[in-house]
Motif scaffolding. Sequence first.
Motif, mmCIF file in Angstrom:
data_model
loop_
_atom_site.group_PDB
_atom_site.id
_atom_site.type_symbol
_atom_site.label_atom_id
_atom_site.label_comp_id
_atom_site.label_asym_id
_atom_site.label_seq_id
_atom_site.Cartn_x
_atom_site.Cartn_y
_atom_site.Cartn_z
ATOM 1 N N ILE A 132 65.971 -11.181 -65.182
ATOM 2 C CA ILE A 132 66.863 -10.536 -64.207
ATOM 3 C C ILE A 132 66.687 -9.017 -64.218
ATOM 4 O O ILE A 132 66.720 -8.376 -63.162
ATOM 5 C CB ILE A 132 68.350 -10.943 -64.437
ATOM 6 C CG1 ILE A 132 69.238 -10.351 -63.352
ATOM 7 C CG2 ILE A 132 68.856 -10.548 -65.808
ATOM 8 C CD1 ILE A 132 68.936 -10.793 -61.960
ATOM 9 N N LEU A 133 66.457 -8.432 -65.392
ATOM 10 C CA LEU A 133 66.337 -6.970 -65.430
ATOM 11 C C LEU A 133 65.044 -6.528 -64.734
ATOM 12 O O LEU A 133 64.967 -5.427 -64.196
ATOM 13 C CB LEU A 133 66.397 -6.456 -66.871
ATOM 14 C CG LEU A 133 67.740 -6.707 -67.574
ATOM 15 C CD1 LEU A 133 67.709 -6.206 -69.025
ATOM 16 C CD2 LEU A 133 68.915 -6.070 -66.820
ATOM 17 N N LYS A 134 64.057 -7.398 -64.692
ATOM 18 C CA LYS A 134 62.814 -7.090 -63.976
ATOM 19 C C LYS A 134 63.025 -7.260 -62.472
ATOM 20 O O LYS A 134 62.584 -6.435 -61.666
ATOM 21 C CB LYS A 134 61.707 -8.017 -64.490
ATOM 22 C CG LYS A 134 60.351 -7.615 -64.012
ATOM 23 C CD LYS A 134 59.256 -8.369 -64.731
ATOM 24 C CE LYS A 134 57.974 -8.212 -63.921
ATOM 25 N NZ LYS A 134 57.146 -9.401 -63.968
ATOM 26 N N LEU A 135 63.741 -8.313 -62.088
ATOM 27 C CA LEU A 135 64.004 -8.539 -60.659
ATOM 28 C C LEU A 135 64.782 -7.372 -60.064
ATOM 29 O O LEU A 135 64.603 -7.012 -58.902
ATOM 30 C CB LEU A 135 64.784 -9.854 -60.482
ATOM 31 C CG LEU A 135 64.929 -10.380 -59.050
ATOM 32 C CD1 LEU A 135 63.557 -10.722 -58.457
ATOM 33 C CD2 LEU A 135 65.823 -11.629 -59.010
ATOM 34 N N ARG A 136 65.632 -6.781 -60.864
ATOM 35 C CA ARG A 136 66.412 -5.630 -60.362
ATOM 36 C C ARG A 136 65.515 -4.430 -60.039
ATOM 37 O O ARG A 136 65.909 -3.563 -59.275
ATOM 38 C CB ARG A 136 67.454 -5.193 -61.414
ATOM 39 C CG ARG A 136 68.605 -6.151 -61.514
ATOM 40 C CD ARG A 136 69.656 -5.596 -62.425
ATOM 41 N NE ARG A 136 70.780 -5.060 -61.691
ATOM 42 C CZ ARG A 136 71.645 -4.176 -62.172
ATOM 43 N NH1 ARG A 136 71.495 -3.710 -63.389
ATOM 44 N NH2 ARG A 136 72.652 -3.759 -61.451
ATOM 45 N N ASP A 137 64.328 -4.386 -60.635
ATOM 46 C CA ASP A 137 63.390 -3.288 -60.367
ATOM 47 C C ASP A 137 62.467 -3.579 -59.198
ATOM 48 O O ASP A 137 61.543 -2.817 -58.932
ATOM 49 C CB ASP A 137 62.498 -3.036 -61.601
ATOM 50 C CG ASP A 137 63.276 -2.360 -62.704
ATOM 51 O OD1 ASP A 137 64.321 -1.779 -62.392
ATOM 52 O OD2 ASP A 137 62.835 -2.444 -63.869
#
Length: 367
Positions: A132-137
């Motif tokens: 999820i923290l990658k998708l936010r980028d």
Amino acid sequence: MIKVDCLVIGAGFSGATVAERFAAGRNKKVLVLEQREHIGGNAYDRTDEEGVLIHQYGPHIFHTNGARIWDYLSRFTQWRPYEHKVLAQVAGRLVPVPFNLNSLHALFPAPEAERMERLLIEQYGEGARVPILKLRDSASDHLQELADYVYRNIFLGYTIKQWNLKPEELAASVTARVPVVVSRDDRYFQDTYQAMPRDGYTVLFQRMLDHPNIEVRTGADFFELKDKIQAEHVFYTGPIDRYFDYRYGKLPYRSLKFSHSNLPQEHYQSVGTVNYPNDHDYTRITEFKHLSGQRHPHTAIVHEYPCSEGEPYYPIPCRENEQLYKRYQQLAERENRTTFVGRLGNYRYYNMDQVVAAALSCIGTPA
Ligand code: FAD
Ligand code: UDP
């Protein structure tokens, strides 16, 4: 004075693996000390007052990609194939977790869901697992919107309850355990081997430890007995900070209160676990009969309430704690006759298979 070749502190997966390998693999005399009244560590299971199999310390689902670990444990148990499914309550609906294309279509109107699905596939490829923290980028505004929605509805509330921290305050690997999945595969884990020990974990442990070279003492705290035991080597699987008498201060752990219930009905929910990211003080409810396949007119469930005080169930992975752990690790490296193993000994957020792998490799012995 008791004299043994090998002293093992703790009868969980790490302690049992070390004890079994020393006794059966190297023909050494092993003494296992376990402070609880039972073996199995946090994987301990038992039947409740109505005869339903429960996991006393929360749901334990075995999954691994390691053929070596699977083969090793298969010496001590037969398996019941089981693929864990989890739903999360979001916006009044129950949707699959990890968040996947089915969750997307359940929560968004069709045209929007279809557009997001196309974008996800274009950007990451079919079957991708995106933290999820990658998708936010993501560079795409639409995917960022989706990421924000998933972050707010699946991760934020759950993570604050579970850790008292936001996802970005923890090591990225924590929320990456449950990535957004670009497929319609509703299984919680995707590992090659997924199964439950057919007769339960406790029976598996009894078989691992059932060897003429192994003596197990339960209700036995190492720190009360250590002056009475002489061992060539010690394997310690308890909290590393306690071993050194908290010399540099306490390492933070997260704890849980388990509220077990037995209900006079055959089933309670449609899958093994339902997560509640946004409502209630508990994080999830697990119904054990899905895991065990047991047939019984009653069912058993457990609610998990995270808290800071109590048994140290989870190391808290973040930079600050890792730095403190490293200081303890330096002390550990100076102990010639003691090896630190396991989730608490190594302060690592290990699954069961990782603990077995770490135990096998720290003794440098082939299974
Ligand atoms: P433990 O199981 O903690 O065993 C250590 C033992 O040492 C304990 O029994 C403790 O009492 C004993 N001990 C400590 N200090 C002393 C002392 N001074 N003297 C004597 N004895 C001592 N993993 C998965 O793979 N799948 C899952 O689904 C899963 N679900 C989990 C759910 C929850 C709620 C939790 C908390 C963990 C879960 N895990 C899961 C992780 C799993 O529990 C661990 O990976 C595994 O049990 C760790 O084994 P261990 O031997 O390192 O530690
Ligand atoms: N997580 C979340 N929402 C969910 C499931 C997981 O926010 O619905 C996050 C949360 O931070 C959790 C972490 O992902 O602690 C790892 O989840 P997992 O199910 O692997 O935790 P465990 O079974 O080890 O408690």
